[in-house]
Write an enzyme that holds these catalytic residues in place. Sequence first.
Site: not given
Ligand code: GAL
Ligand code: MG
Length: 994
Positions: A430, A506
């Site tokens: 990010e 993720e």
């Molecule tokens: C994603 C990010 C993580 C965390 C997650 C939400 O966008 O990469 O670091 O913030 O969302 O828990």
């Molecule tokens: Mg972030």
Amino acid sequence: MTNDFENPQIVGQNRLAPRAWFASGTTKSLNGAWRFHYSPTVAEAPQGFHQQGFDSRQWDTLEVPSCWQMHGYGRPHYTNILYPFPVDPPRVPTENPTGSYLREFTLPEGWQDGRVRLRFDGVDSFFRVWLNGQEVGLSKGSRIPAEFDVSDIVRQGQNTLAVQVHQWSDGTYLEDQDMWWLSGIFRDVSLIATPKVHIEDVFVDTSLDSKYQDAYLTIDARIHGVQTEGEYEVRAELLDPTGNAVHGGAAVVLGESVNFGGSVERPRKWSAEDPALYTLRLRLAKGDSVVDQVEFKVGFRVVEIRNGVFRINGQAVKLKGVNRHEHHPDLGRTIPYKTMVEDVLLMKRHNVNAVRTSHYPPHPRFLDMCDQYGLYVIDECDLETHGFGYGPDNITNIPEWEVACLDRMQRMVERDKNHPCVVMWSLGNEAGCGQNHKTMADWTRQRDPSRPIHYEGDSETRNTDVLSQMYTSIPDLIKHGARENWLEGEEEMVQARLRKPFVLCEYAHAMGNGPGSLKEYWEAIYGSDRLMGAFVWEWIDHGIRQRTASGEEFFAYGGDFGEHPHDSNFVIDGLIFPNRVPSPGLVEYKKVIEPVVVERTEDGLRVTNRYDFIDLGHLSATWSLRRDGELVQSGVLAIPHVAPHETADLPLPCSLPKGEGEWVLDVDFVLATETLWAKSGHGIAWAQFVLRESQLAASMAAGPAVQVEDSATALRLSGPTFDLEFDRVRGRIRSWRANGIDLLKDGPQFHFWRAPIDNDGGARAGIQTSWRQEGLDHLQERVGSVEVQSLDSGAVQITVTSRIAPPATRKGLDCVLVYTVDGSGGLTLDATVASPAEWETTLPRVGLRMTLPAAFEKVSWYGRGPGESYIDSKEAGRIGRWQATVDELHTPYVFPQENGNRTDVRWVAVTGKSGFGLRAEGDPTLNFSAHHYTTEDLDRAAHTYDLPHREEVTLILDHRHHGLGSNSCGPAPLPQHQLKVEPFRWTWRLVPTV
Ligand code: GAL
Ligand code: MG
């Protein structure tokens, strides 16, 4: 005025070139108690404390490594995206907490003669260091090492080391990860002595031939201090995993570096499933004398992308991953060695095979463990600039910040380049997608062509080798698998992207209760070779252990330290609780990603080996047959040879049962022998099949005729063993006694509300908001009619019609509950719910709630267990006979919410110690949860200490329950797991138990 900590062009001073982390020379740890002074600003920090003779007697003592906020200096501050101060790069606030550190050390005998370096494995976020009054250098980049040559400053006997650390620096702008802001010397500090001429750095490469059989090992070493060409020689010795020498070689050192190698025939290859590690010993020799020696582990493996498929050693693998932040509930980002081992063991024991080190390189020893235990790693650069958004004005697109971006990447790659576990480099997280990413990627590709490059922010994959996304929905994921998604854009770019594998870096946001639909995610991933795997967000809840004034332990989250701004409990989103107890989400994950899958075929079982490299020889299997949960027969299951990715058919281990009851076959695969990470007998995979369903329908027991006394407001039903009073006004039971004991305190009553879970979207958005807008949390009941009828069987039937509706609207639910009380004292409940109005929303649950007396503490049931389960997260629930206390049925989510449901329950009994109590029988099944908390208690509580532990028991039986999903960041439950408003009808029985 500019200064070093507000100048992105300065990334360090006097720092040595980065190099691989391995055991070289002799190390003296400088961890331990240091003198410490904390100042709220830079200017007010002690001046000249690094000078000889400075009086630090008034200072405190602080353990190094540590995060100072965890020891009472300043306070932890949690934000997700937001910078905690004005965005004004490279400037940082005047209030810039500054820690001054001092310690003495004695130089070990003989160190004077060689080269001495001072090493910091992690300091957050800026530090300057002095030795014996002399400035050594400075560094930034919190989670990457810094080394300094102190040979000329260090002296025999006592030395004084001084370090000053600023919490904020320009580097902070590059470290905006979603986590607590914590500072200080938080990783190890050490002194390393080597000979003057020594092996400073090594880069090994293991390539395999096109059949992935024989290897070629290339050794590229940097030798420090060579004056005369040809004077030194580097000798290599390679030992196989059992310690036998398999290869030797040597090369003469001509310049600063030496490059040589040799073939290794049929090495045992490294993979997460068989992490075979060789030992490479390199000796630097001058004639007959060895002047230096280094040793480290080597794994033979290649990572490739071929035909759009991510492969290790030629095999298409699936990364069953988690995102791991470094977190400890008492120590913050300082992770003791045994905690790292604990993480690795927990991962291995739950069938996880991959870790993304979100969002920075981990402590270097963690990667040693991943090599050793077998985990694939996406090693991520310490770079996140989320607070700038994703546009072109992100600092990753600004030339002044290029040096800093590149420096971070280089220091990670150099440190970790020899780890077989590292299968991809990640450019960070990010941080927009800027010119500086290109610089980082170009350098990395040239330095290490052996590993693909990952970066989720590069949606066009201009600098990356894989297409990466986060929180993609299942339908979209399926389309990516079929290469039918993201077809818009410049043709060439689209085609290039389509040729790349897809990774979900993720998904399955594990905040609070959930995530749901892991099963469907993995069905999609197994459905396409392009889909190379997925990493759950995230491994651990970052709760900080605290105590209330009365001494009750709880885990703190954003805002609990009075910080502003903060992002509340968004930091509590892991698969394990802050104290590293697995949450139900991890148990579910283990089941969904299990490496052996068993299915029922027409006349037997089909076993699929989902390992990528090994057969099933390390497992043993058993089967067992149960009737209504009681063991009838069991035995050993002979596992056929099944090669990786292959299947084999087996006959059923038992004959098909004929008798009454429900017959269930269980098959279990466990480790046959002990491994590095689990004992023999550790469960790896299992399957369950209902071979014969119960033929018995719930029936009313016969008994003497029920006696009825009726009045305008009450109704009294009785039989030889029971007495039931009914409130005619409110249309519900007032009391129910059997054998002289009270069975109920309240209810049953229709219940439609659940304490929203984080995955209901939180207060910000999502289904929780519409549920509350619809008033589902404030339903009221109006009783329409109560009718009583005596049946021919002697039973009595009470029919209650009511309208249950939120205030202030015309919408409502028409409910009918028919109670049939028979002479034996049993109660049959027939429920119907209809909705004349159109509801735009779903319902949290449809069920009945009742309150049971205090002593009813024992719960036993036949259905899925032992852990909680929900419609979209029940794979790990095994049908069986289970027992627990009411307290044990509660899952202590850090932020209290709906929890503890059990699905597919045939019957549940809640009783006192003597076994007397109430039993509910489904037709055929129901969901239940039992708590010392009401739904409203759970809904109101923001911390575990807000929950009043009531003596009585709230028992909720649900006909249907809305799914979990992962909508705290990802998608809502799949349509089939949402509880749509439609006509509902069900029948259950409640009977007293003896
Ligand atoms: C994603 C990010 C993580 C965390 C997650 C939400 O966008 O990469 O670091 O913030 O969302 O828990
Ligand atoms: Mg972030």
